[in-house]
Design a protein around this motif. Structure first.
Motif, PDB file in Angstrom:
ATOM      1  N   TRP A  51      79.844  40.565  60.332  1.00  0.00           N
ATOM      2  CA  TRP A  51      78.782  40.307  59.346  1.00  0.00           C
ATOM      3  C   TRP A  51      78.508  41.522  58.463  1.00  0.00           C
ATOM      4  O   TRP A  51      77.654  41.473  57.588  1.00  0.00           O
ATOM      5  CB  TRP A  51      77.489  39.908  60.067  1.00  0.00           C
ATOM      6  N   VAL A  57      64.207  41.777  59.025  1.00  0.00           N
ATOM      7  CA  VAL A  57      64.450  41.739  60.474  1.00  0.00           C
ATOM      8  C   VAL A  57      65.951  41.914  60.713  1.00  0.00           C
ATOM      9  O   VAL A  57      66.768  41.333  59.997  1.00  0.00           O
ATOM     10  CB  VAL A  57      63.976  40.379  61.046  1.00  0.00           C
ATOM     11  N   CYS A  77      68.260  44.307  60.226  1.00  0.00           N
ATOM     12  CA  CYS A  77      68.823  44.615  58.888  1.00  0.00           C
ATOM     13  C   CYS A  77      70.275  45.073  58.923  1.00  0.00           C
ATOM     14  O   CYS A  77      70.922  45.121  57.874  1.00  0.00           O
ATOM     15  CB  CYS A  77      67.973  45.672  58.207  1.00  0.00           C
ATOM     16  N   GLY A  78      70.806  45.432  60.130  1.00  0.00           N
ATOM     17  CA  GLY A  78      72.161  45.969  60.158  1.00  0.00           C
ATOM     18  C   GLY A  78      72.259  47.170  59.233  1.00  0.00           C
ATOM     19  O   GLY A  78      71.298  47.946  59.096  1.00  0.00           O
ATOM     20  N   ARG A  82      72.418  45.660  53.844  1.00  0.00           N
ATOM     21  CA  ARG A  82      72.826  45.002  52.595  1.00  0.00           C
ATOM     22  C   ARG A  82      71.680  44.191  51.973  1.00  0.00           C
ATOM     23  O   ARG A  82      71.456  44.263  50.752  1.00  0.00           O
ATOM     24  CB  ARG A  82      74.055  44.114  52.832  1.00  0.00           C
ATOM     25  N   PHE A 119      64.428  46.924  59.831  1.00  0.00           N
ATOM     26  CA  PHE A 119      64.614  47.445  61.190  1.00  0.00           C
ATOM     27  C   PHE A 119      65.734  46.733  61.913  1.00  0.00           C
ATOM     28  O   PHE A 119      66.098  45.594  61.593  1.00  0.00           O
ATOM     29  CB  PHE A 119      63.313  47.349  61.994  1.00  0.00           C
ATOM     30  N   ILE A 128      67.592  46.862  66.121  1.00  0.00           N
ATOM     31  CA  ILE A 128      67.532  47.425  67.473  1.00  0.00           C
ATOM     32  C   ILE A 128      68.641  48.444  67.682  1.00  0.00           C
ATOM     33  O   ILE A 128      68.563  49.284  68.578  1.00  0.00           O
ATOM     34  CB  ILE A 128      67.611  46.285  68.517  1.00  0.00           C
ATOM     35  N   SER A 129      69.657  48.393  66.831  1.00  0.00           N
ATOM     36  CA  SER A 129      70.802  49.295  66.966  1.00  0.00           C
ATOM     37  C   SER A 129      70.563  50.587  66.179  1.00  0.00           C
ATOM     38  O   SER A 129      70.494  50.571  64.945  1.00  0.00           O
ATOM     39  CB  SER A 129      72.073  48.603  66.452  1.00  0.00           C
ATOM     40  N   ALA A 168      63.780  49.432  65.742  1.00  0.00           N
ATOM     41  CA  ALA A 168      62.677  48.709  66.394  1.00  0.00           C
ATOM     42  C   ALA A 168      63.245  47.446  67.018  1.00  0.00           C
ATOM     43  O   ALA A 168      64.336  46.985  66.660  1.00  0.00           O
ATOM     44  CB  ALA A 168      61.575  48.365  65.391  1.00  0.00           C
ATOM     45  N   ASP A 169      62.477  46.912  67.956  1.00  0.00           N
ATOM     46  CA  ASP A 169      62.894  45.722  68.701  1.00  0.00           C
ATOM     47  C   ASP A 169      62.024  44.549  68.288  1.00  0.00           C
ATOM     48  O   ASP A 169      60.795  44.611  68.417  1.00  0.00           O
ATOM     49  CB  ASP A 169      62.742  46.007  70.209  1.00  0.00           C
ATOM     50  N   LEU A 170      62.651  43.509  67.778  1.00  0.00           N
ATOM     51  CA  LEU A 170      61.910  42.304  67.386  1.00  0.00           C
ATOM     52  C   LEU A 170      61.032  41.789  68.532  1.00  0.00           C
ATOM     53  O   LEU A 170      59.976  41.205  68.281  1.00  0.00           O
ATOM     54  CB  LEU A 170      62.914  41.215  66.955  1.00  0.00           C
ATOM     55  N   SER A 201      67.481  36.708  58.592  1.00  0.00           N
ATOM     56  CA  SER A 201      68.760  36.155  58.159  1.00  0.00           C
ATOM     57  C   SER A 201      69.835  36.471  59.191  1.00  0.00           C
ATOM     58  O   SER A 201      70.188  37.653  59.383  1.00  0.00           O
ATOM     59  CB  SER A 201      69.142  36.760  56.798  1.00  0.00           C
ATOM     60  N   ASN A 202      70.293  35.451  59.853  1.00  0.00           N
ATOM     61  CA  ASN A 202      71.474  35.543  60.734  1.00  0.00           C
ATOM     62  C   ASN A 202      71.248  36.304  62.034  1.00  0.00           C
ATOM     63  O   ASN A 202      72.232  36.677  62.685  1.00  0.00           O
ATOM     64  CB  ASN A 202      72.657  36.209  60.017  1.00  0.00           C
ATOM     65  N   ASN A 203      70.001  36.558  62.407  1.00  0.00           N
ATOM     66  CA  ASN A 203      69.784  37.345  63.626  1.00  0.00           C
ATOM     67  C   ASN A 203      69.527  36.478  64.845  1.00  0.00           C
ATOM     68  O   ASN A 203      70.193  36.635  65.865  1.00  0.00           O
ATOM     69  CB  ASN A 203      68.614  38.310  63.430  1.00  0.00           C
ATOM     70  N   ALA A 205      72.255  34.855  66.711  1.00  0.00           N
ATOM     71  CA  ALA A 205      73.127  35.689  67.551  1.00  0.00           C
ATOM     72  C   ALA A 205      72.494  35.986  68.909  1.00  0.00           C
ATOM     73  O   ALA A 205      73.094  36.685  69.723  1.00  0.00           O
ATOM     74  CB  ALA A 205      73.445  36.999  66.838  1.00  0.00           C
ATOM     75  N   LEU A 206      71.286  35.451  69.130  1.00  0.00           N
ATOM     76  CA  LEU A 206      70.585  35.709  70.392  1.00  0.00           C
ATOM     77  C   LEU A 206      70.740  34.525  71.332  1.00  0.00           C
ATOM     78  O   LEU A 206      70.557  33.376  70.920  1.00  0.00           O
ATOM     79  CB  LEU A 206      69.094  35.947  70.124  1.00  0.00           C
TER      80      LEU A 206
HETATM   81  C1  SAM Z   1      74.528  38.943  63.250  1.00  0.00           C
HETATM   82  S1  SAM Z   1      73.766  40.486  62.833  1.00  0.00           S
HETATM   83  C2  SAM Z   1      73.075  40.122  61.224  1.00  0.00           C
HETATM   84  C3  SAM Z   1      72.722  41.373  60.458  1.00  0.00           C
HETATM   85  C4  SAM Z   1      72.066  41.127  59.086  1.00  0.00           C
HETATM   86  N1  SAM Z   1      70.826  40.375  59.184  1.00  0.00           N
HETATM   87  C5  SAM Z   1      73.017  40.460  58.133  1.00  0.00           C
HETATM   88  O1  SAM Z   1      72.860  39.251  57.864  1.00  0.00           O
HETATM   89  O2  SAM Z   1      73.932  41.129  57.658  1.00  0.00           O
HETATM   90  C6  SAM Z   1      72.345  40.490  63.919  1.00  0.00           C
HETATM   91  C7  SAM Z   1      71.567  41.820  63.890  1.00  0.00           C
HETATM   92  O3  SAM Z   1      70.391  41.709  64.706  1.00  0.00           O
HETATM   93  C8  SAM Z   1      70.225  42.925  65.408  1.00  0.00           C
HETATM   94  N2  SAM Z   1      69.373  42.648  66.577  1.00  0.00           N
HETATM   95  C9  SAM Z   1      69.706  42.006  67.722  1.00  0.00           C
HETATM   96  N3  SAM Z   1      68.657  41.951  68.556  1.00  0.00           N
HETATM   97  C10 SAM Z   1      67.626  42.564  67.916  1.00  0.00           C
HETATM   98  C11 SAM Z   1      66.270  42.828  68.272  1.00  0.00           C
HETATM   99  N4  SAM Z   1      65.769  42.435  69.454  1.00  0.00           N
HETATM  100  N5  SAM Z   1      65.497  43.489  67.397  1.00  0.00           N
HETATM  101  C12 SAM Z   1      65.990  43.899  66.200  1.00  0.00           C
HETATM  102  N6  SAM Z   1      67.272  43.676  65.803  1.00  0.00           N
HETATM  103  C13 SAM Z   1      68.074  43.009  66.653  1.00  0.00           C
HETATM  104  C14 SAM Z   1      71.641  43.364  65.725  1.00  0.00           C
HETATM  105  O4  SAM Z   1      71.729  44.743  66.054  1.00  0.00           O
HETATM  106  C15 SAM Z   1      72.356  43.009  64.429  1.00  0.00           C
HETATM  107  O5  SAM Z   1      72.317  44.059  63.481  1.00  0.00           O
END
Ligand code: SAM
Length: 198
Positions: free
Chosen positions: A14, A39, A41-42, A45, A60, A62-63, A84-86, A103-105, A108-109
């Protein structure tokens, strides 16, 4: 994965040079003077795109490696990048942002974590503010449980409208050129007169 990518041992699928096409297609409210929160943000972008529209952006992830990459790639940026951690956000983010982008987060959880994540996202929206949720949508052909991503159901998208938000629109849109055929584009708002509950 970000750390492995940095070491040349993995590709982050991504991590694209352009902001999300689905974000760019939105008719967003004017940015000037408004606070936005991105949220997950990676490397930044979408955060940079919103800053370019005039928003004062906090972004923010988590990485820590993703946040390092964001700062390195955008020297002199106006975006406030934070680790920060969501699931455990700063208390003063509650009802604090005019625009919140998810967007897209959450897709992935895994299910138990997303159940806690979804209701948290809307709590960041200020009175009169807007929440934008962009995510892969379930279809019969992708509902076999393989992931991530695990596309979101309509019920999961509707659940972003908790914490007193109103649903403005929930649309399923085509995602041409990707392996996931449809996506959610959902917009929520908080009434302007609603007081922040602490
Ligand atoms: C699939 S990527 C999408 C990144 C970005 N939103 C994009 O569309 O390019 C998911 C992102 O969520 C972050 N993430 C996962 N768990 C998180 C949490 N608990 N708090 C904040 N970020 C988190 C990951 O580190 C990763 O950067």
């Amino acid at each position: 994965m970000y750390a492995e990518s940095r070491a040349g041992q993995a590709e982050v699928p991504w991590d694209l040079p352009s902001p999300s096409a689905h974000l760019r297609a939105l008719d967003l409210p004017a940015g000037e003077g408004r606070q936005a929160l991105v949220v997950g943000c990676g490397p930044g972008r979408d955060a940079e795109y919103l800053a370019g529209l005039g928003y004062r952006v906090t972004a923010f992830d988590i990485s820590g490696t993703a946040i390092d990459l964001a700062r390195e790639r955008h020297p002199g940026t106006a975006v406030n990048y934070l680790v920060a951690d969501l699931l455990d956000p700063p208390a003063d983010w509650r009802h604090a942002f005019h625009l919140v982008l998810e967007s897209n987060n959450v897709q992935a959880l895994p299910a138990p974590i997303r159940a806690a994540a979804i209701p948290t996202v809307g709590t960041f929206v200020a009175p009169g503010g807007t929440l934008v949720v962009l995510a892969a949508a379930t279809t019969r052909i992708d509902s076999d449980g393989a992931g991530p991503p695990w596309p979101l159901t309509r019920a999961e998208i509707e659940a972003f409208g908790g914490d007193g938000l109103h649903t403005l629109s929930i649309d399923q849109v085509a995602a041409a050129g990707t392996t996931l055929p449809t996506r959610w584009k959902a917009i929520f708002t908080r009434a302007a007169h609603q007081q922040a509950a602490r």
